[in-house]
Every structure is written in C-alpha cells, then in structure tokens.
Design an enzyme around this catalytic site. Structure first.
Site, PDB file in Angstrom:
ATOM      1  N   TYR A   4       0.837  -1.208   0.000  1.00  0.00           N
ATOM      2  CA  TYR A   4       0.000   0.000   0.000  1.00  0.00           C
ATOM      3  C   TYR A   4       0.869   1.254   0.000  1.00  0.00           C
ATOM      4  CZ  TYR A   4      -3.696   3.289   1.023  1.00  0.00           C
ATOM      5  OH  TYR A   4      -4.561   4.336   0.938  1.00  0.00           O
ATOM      6  N   PHE A  50      -7.325  22.359 -24.071  1.00  0.00           N
ATOM      7  CA  PHE A  50      -7.603  20.934 -24.240  1.00  0.00           C
ATOM      8  C   PHE A  50      -8.829  20.622 -23.389  1.00  0.00           C
ATOM      9  CE2 PHE A  50      -7.452  16.429 -23.311  1.00  0.00           C
ATOM     10  CZ  PHE A  50      -7.550  15.974 -24.617  1.00  0.00           C
ATOM     11  N   THR A  51      -9.655  19.678 -23.865  1.00  0.00           N
ATOM     12  CA  THR A  51     -10.982  19.435 -23.256  1.00  0.00           C
ATOM     13  C   THR A  51     -10.922  19.250 -21.731  1.00  0.00           C
ATOM     14  OG1 THR A  51     -10.685  17.107 -23.830  1.00  0.00           O
ATOM     15  CG2 THR A  51     -11.975  18.446 -25.367  1.00  0.00           C
ATOM     16  N   ASP A  69       1.798  20.898 -19.844  1.00  0.00           N
ATOM     17  CA  ASP A  69       1.120  19.637 -20.140  1.00  0.00           C
ATOM     18  C   ASP A  69       2.123  18.817 -20.957  1.00  0.00           C
ATOM     19  OD1 ASP A  69      -0.300  17.520 -21.148  1.00  0.00           O
ATOM     20  OD2 ASP A  69      -2.130  18.673 -21.495  1.00  0.00           O
ATOM     21  N   LYS A  96       0.119   8.375 -23.236  1.00  0.00           N
ATOM     22  CA  LYS A  96       0.578   8.782 -24.577  1.00  0.00           C
ATOM     23  C   LYS A  96       2.086   8.513 -24.675  1.00  0.00           C
ATOM     24  CE  LYS A  96      -3.467  11.132 -24.275  1.00  0.00           C
ATOM     25  NZ  LYS A  96      -4.327  11.089 -23.073  1.00  0.00           N
ATOM     26  N   ARG A 109     -12.882  16.402 -33.507  1.00  0.00           N
ATOM     27  CA  ARG A 109     -12.229  17.457 -32.746  1.00  0.00           C
ATOM     28  C   ARG A 109     -12.688  18.793 -33.338  1.00  0.00           C
ATOM     29  NH1 ARG A 109     -11.928  15.849 -28.182  1.00  0.00           N
ATOM     30  NH2 ARG A 109     -10.165  14.722 -27.358  1.00  0.00           N
ATOM     31  N   PHE A 120     -18.715  15.387 -25.876  1.00  0.00           N
ATOM     32  CA  PHE A 120     -18.338  14.597 -27.047  1.00  0.00           C
ATOM     33  C   PHE A 120     -18.191  13.117 -26.734  1.00  0.00           C
ATOM     34  CE2 PHE A 120     -13.903  13.996 -25.848  1.00  0.00           C
ATOM     35  CZ  PHE A 120     -13.719  15.032 -24.937  1.00  0.00           C
TER      36      PHE A 120
HETATM   37  C1  PLP Z   1      -2.903  17.095 -24.306  1.00  0.00           C
HETATM   38  C2  PLP Z   1      -3.650  16.256 -23.319  1.00  0.00           C
HETATM   39  N1  PLP Z   1      -3.697  16.635 -22.032  1.00  0.00           N
HETATM   40  C3  PLP Z   1      -4.361  15.907 -21.112  1.00  0.00           C
HETATM   41  C4  PLP Z   1      -5.038  14.762 -21.453  1.00  0.00           C
HETATM   42  C5  PLP Z   1      -5.833  14.016 -20.402  1.00  0.00           C
HETATM   43  O1  PLP Z   1      -5.231  12.817 -20.081  1.00  0.00           O
HETATM   44  P1  PLP Z   1      -6.042  11.488 -19.669  1.00  0.00           P
HETATM   45  O2  PLP Z   1      -6.871  11.075 -20.829  1.00  0.00           O
HETATM   46  O3  PLP Z   1      -4.973  10.521 -19.310  1.00  0.00           O
HETATM   47  O4  PLP Z   1      -6.890  11.833 -18.495  1.00  0.00           O
HETATM   48  C6  PLP Z   1      -5.015  14.331 -22.775  1.00  0.00           C
HETATM   49  C7  PLP Z   1      -5.743  13.102 -23.162  1.00  0.00           C
HETATM   50  O5  PLP Z   1      -6.179  12.897 -24.251  1.00  0.00           O
HETATM   51  C8  PLP Z   1      -4.296  15.098 -23.739  1.00  0.00           C
HETATM   52  O6  PLP Z   1      -4.246  14.739 -25.035  1.00  0.00           O
END
Ligand code: PLP
Length: 472
Positions: free
Chosen positions: A85, A137-138, A228, A271, A395, A462
């Site tokens: 743990y 980013f979303t 990021d 990624k 997108r 989306f």
């Molecule tokens: C540029 C970017 N930042 C953050 C994220 C969020 O990461 P996660 O999907 O692991 O939560 C993504 C995921 O697609 C991304 O492409």
C-alpha cells in the site's frame, strides 16, 4: 512515362526508408465487418464513435491514449509489481525516471492525466483567476473552469489556420499574453498552461525559442509556467528536426532542457510514456508540493501510488526510458507522416504540417456544404467508420462544448476529424488501408448531409453525446 519498377515510399519522397526499431512477438487478431453490420453499429452508437464497441472496429484510430503496445521489458516489469500500500519500490523507480528525464524535483503518480489536471487546478487556481494557454484541451480546460478559473487562448494565430505551414504552430503569442497581463494584472493570472505538442491544433509543437521568451516574460511578472507534458517527447523531436541549433542534441536532452524552463508538469502517461494507464504530476516548488501531496490522498490514493498498481508504475518507469530514445520517436512520427504524405498526395485537406500523433482531416474543406452546427467533423468520423470500420474522433464543435455563461456552443475555428495513431501497434499496410478509405469517403463527399445532436451530457459532451443523421 511511368517508371516500370514500383517505387518504395522512401524513393517516392526522395529519401531512404526507415523502419521501426522493434519486431513483433505477439499479435492480436482483428475482426472485419460487413457494411450492413457497420450501419447497425454506428446507428446504435448514435453516430458517436466513442459509443462503438471495440469488437465492431477494424483499425482503431480513436486515440493514441492508452492504446500503445508495451515492450517485452515493460511486460517483464509488470511481473515485478510491489503491491505494498505504501512505499512501493515501483514508485521510487517512477520517481527516478521522471527526475532523470523530465528533471522536476517532486513527483506524484495519478491514475491518468486528468487526475493530475484536477490536483494542479485545485491547488494553483483561485476563484476568478485567468489561465492563459496555447489553445485549450478538453479535460484541462474543464478542470480549470471547475476550479473557478477562466481559460484564455493565447496561441499564435497560425494555429487556427489548418493550411498554415508555420513550423511551430504551438507557440504562445507573447503580445496576446502581455496584453492580458496588462489588462488584468499579474496577480489575476494563476499560471500559464503550456502544452507541448498542442493536441487540438493538430499535434503542433512549441519552439525552444518561444519557451525561453515566454519564461523571460513570466519572470518579469512573477508568473509560473506549468507544462502539459503529455506529448512533450514528440515536441522535442520537432525541435531537434526543425529549430536551428538543436540538430545535434538528443531528443532526451532537448526534453530535459525544455522542462527546465518550466515550473512543473502534468502528464497523461498513456501517450508518450507508452503505458495503458497512468499519469503523474511533478513540480519544483516545495510548498505547492506539500499541498498537492495532501490533495492526492483525497482524490487519487496515497502519494506513493496515486490510484495505480505497483506494476503500472513499473511499466511507466520503463516506458519513460524507452519513449525518449531517438530511434523510437523517429519511427513513431515517421509513421504518422507516412499517412500524411499519402493523403497530401491525393489532395485530401489535412492540417499542415503533419503533427506528432495524428492526422487531422479538415472537415470544413472536406464538406464545404455543411454548416458547423451540422457537425461536419462528427459526420466525417461516422462516414469513415461506415466505409471501412476505421474509428476516428471528432475534434470540432462537439468537442468544444458550450460556453458556461451563454449556454451556446463554442464555435472553434478548427473543425477536425482526428486519425490518431497508437504507438507501436499498426503497420504501414494498415496506413495504406486508412488512406484508401479516407479517399473513398472524400470521393463521395457531396452526398453528406450532416448530423443533429439529440442528447448531450453536461460535461465533456463529445464522449457520450448522441446524434441523428440529417436527410437534407
Ligand atoms: C494534451 C492532453 N492533455 C491531457 C489529457 C488528459 O489525459 P487522460 O486522458 O490521461 O486523463 C489528454 C488526453 O487525451 C491530452 O491529449
């Protein structure tokens, strides 16, 4: 006169061919479907490729997130999971790998990228503060908004023009940032949210020169820069390839130099870092780390596992070391570029220059007859699936969501369909199949009528929205 001998792709493009720095040891069979099966599947999924069952998909280019093939070393590492743990040895391996390759002082694991985004947004944003960034980013913007912040796009204008060949379309427009600081005051800026590469702009990189100028501007005003780092290794490759003065540096050295100019980073390790699940958050500031280390216990798990199994952290530590190798990243981006070259050759409208992780089809130019409210990029994703079982992702207006103040759609300049290439998964022959399917859909483009939205959830619509086909 045509050449009597078939040309390899390398010869066609005036270069020597390259190949992947690995060979295949295990395969996963793919299922092909009939047109009738696909018509039923996409209708059941409400014309949203996120709602398709994976078994109904032939070539899956929905995302490069968590879809990489792990190496034999990573799988071996999974067997070395220390599932304690607290204080798992795999955590310390992960901490060492992040410190060595990204250079930050403090490291916290999180279950994936958005877990890290949640923590940094909570800890570093005060109600009403602005967060300037190089395009939204979303999930990043949503966490910033949920923490009471207001995102402001300060990316260079070229990023919004899919035809612009600017080599660093991810750069920050320093004039836009300076104007925001002047207008609002530096104390109303939470931090600069810098992404390398910029996913929503087509996987476009940030230059080292731009980062250094940004650092100088932020230092003058006492503003932090958080990165990021999700696809920062790919960004480092573009710096090595395109930016004068960096050709002799390794990708690993460029990555570390870049991170060194920032104050911290969050990571979707699904990624660049070549794992199926995982993320991390890393900062240099001791006080901020104290706060984050406290928050991670509330939302993710203890600070030495952050929602992950020990084996996941081990695979991530090994994946980090593999991901920064020049031969790996050259082959990864080379495969994306191969698909881009085929489509460009056939005059298919795509975002140029081709970015790091995906080909982005320009749905506005693909379907000029469709107004943006008819979801052209979503339509294109559905048509591609119908043609060949290839899964892509919207997108554009659907991903952009709604303005929380007015309730109206955000209308992004870019209306794109993303063909995202998983790392180390598909072959060049798969890329040929994809290119031919895009061409077939392009040939039939005049028949497209668009979609209307019939259901949308409140957040990140989306993912789960449903659509209906318009007849005219
Ligand atoms: C540029 C970017 N930042 C953050 C994220 C969020 O990461 P996660 O999907 O692991 O939560 C993504 C995921 O697609 C991304 O492409």
């Amino acid at each position: 006169m045509t050449d009597p001998y078939p040309l390899t792709m390398g010869q066609q493009f005036g270069r020597r061919s390259w190949a992947e720095p690995w060979k295949i040891k295990m395969v996963e069979p793919l299922r092909m479907t009939s047109r009738g099966e696909r018509e039923r599947a996409i209708a059941e999924a409400g014309y949203n490729t996120f709602l398709l069952k994976s078994e109904d998909v032939y070539i899956d280019l929905l995302t490069d997130s968590g879809t990489s093939a792990m190496s034999d070393r990573q799988w071996a590492g999974m067997m070395l999971g220390d599932e304690a743990y607290a204080g798992s040895r795999n955590f310390y391996n992960l901490e060492d790998a992040v410190r060595m390759h990204y250079g930050y002082k403090h490291v916290l694991p999180t279950h994936q990228g958005r877990g890290a985004e949640h923590l940094i947004s909570r800890a570093a944003i005060k109600q009403g503060q602005y967060i300037p960034g190089n395009m939204y980013f979303t999930t990043t913007r949503l966490h910033q908004e949920l923490a009471g912040g207001v995102f402001v796009d300060v990316i260079v204008d070229e990023a919004h023009d899919p035809a612009s060949r600017h080599p660093f379309k991810g750069d920050v427009d320093l004039n836009k940032l300076e104007a925001l600081v002047k207008r609002e005051g530096a104390e109303r800026i939470a931090y600069v949210s810098l992404a390398g590469t910029v996913n929503m702009a087509g996987g476009q990189p940030v230059s080292m020169a731009n980062l250094r100028a940004l650092r100088a501007l932020c230092d003058r005003h006492g503003i932090k820069i958080y990165l990021d780092a999700t696809r920062m290794v790919e960004n480092a490759f573009f710096i090595q390839e395109r930016e004068p003065g960096w050709a002799d540096w390794s990708v690993a050295a460029i990555l570390k130099e870049f991170c060194n100019c920032t104050d911290g980073a969050w990571m979707s390790a699904k990624k660049d870092n070549l794992v199926n699940i995982g993320g991390w958050l890393a900062v240099n500031d001791d006080e901020l780390f104290e706060e984050l280390r406290n928050l991670v216990v509330v939302y993710e798990g203890l600070h030495t596992y952050g929602g992950l199994a020990g084996r996941d952290m081990e695979a991530m530590a090994i994946g980090i070391a593999e991901s920064v190798r020049d031969d790996h990243i050259r082959a990864r981006i080379g495969q994306v570029r191969y698909l881009g070259e085929l489509l460009t050759d056939w005059n298919i409208p795509i975002v140029q220059p081709v970015g790091g992780h995906a080909i982005f089809l320009d749905a506005r130019r693909f379907y000029p007859q469709l107004a943006q409210v008819k979801f052209p990029a979503q339509t294109l994703a559905a048509e591609l699936y119908l043609d060949s079982g290839i899964r892509s992702m919207e997108r554009g207006i659907a991903s952009a969501g709604r303005d929380p103040k007015t309730g109206d759609h955000y209308y992004p300049k870019l209306e794109l369909t993303r063909l995202t290439i998983p790392r180390r998964v598909y072959t060049q022959a798969h890329m040929d199949v994809v290119a031919e399917s895009v061409k077939a859909v392009h040939d039939a483009r005049e028949q497209a009528r668009g979609l209307e939205i019939v259901y949308e959830p409140k957040y990140l619509r989306f993912f789960q929205a449903r659509f209906r086909r318009l007849q005219d």
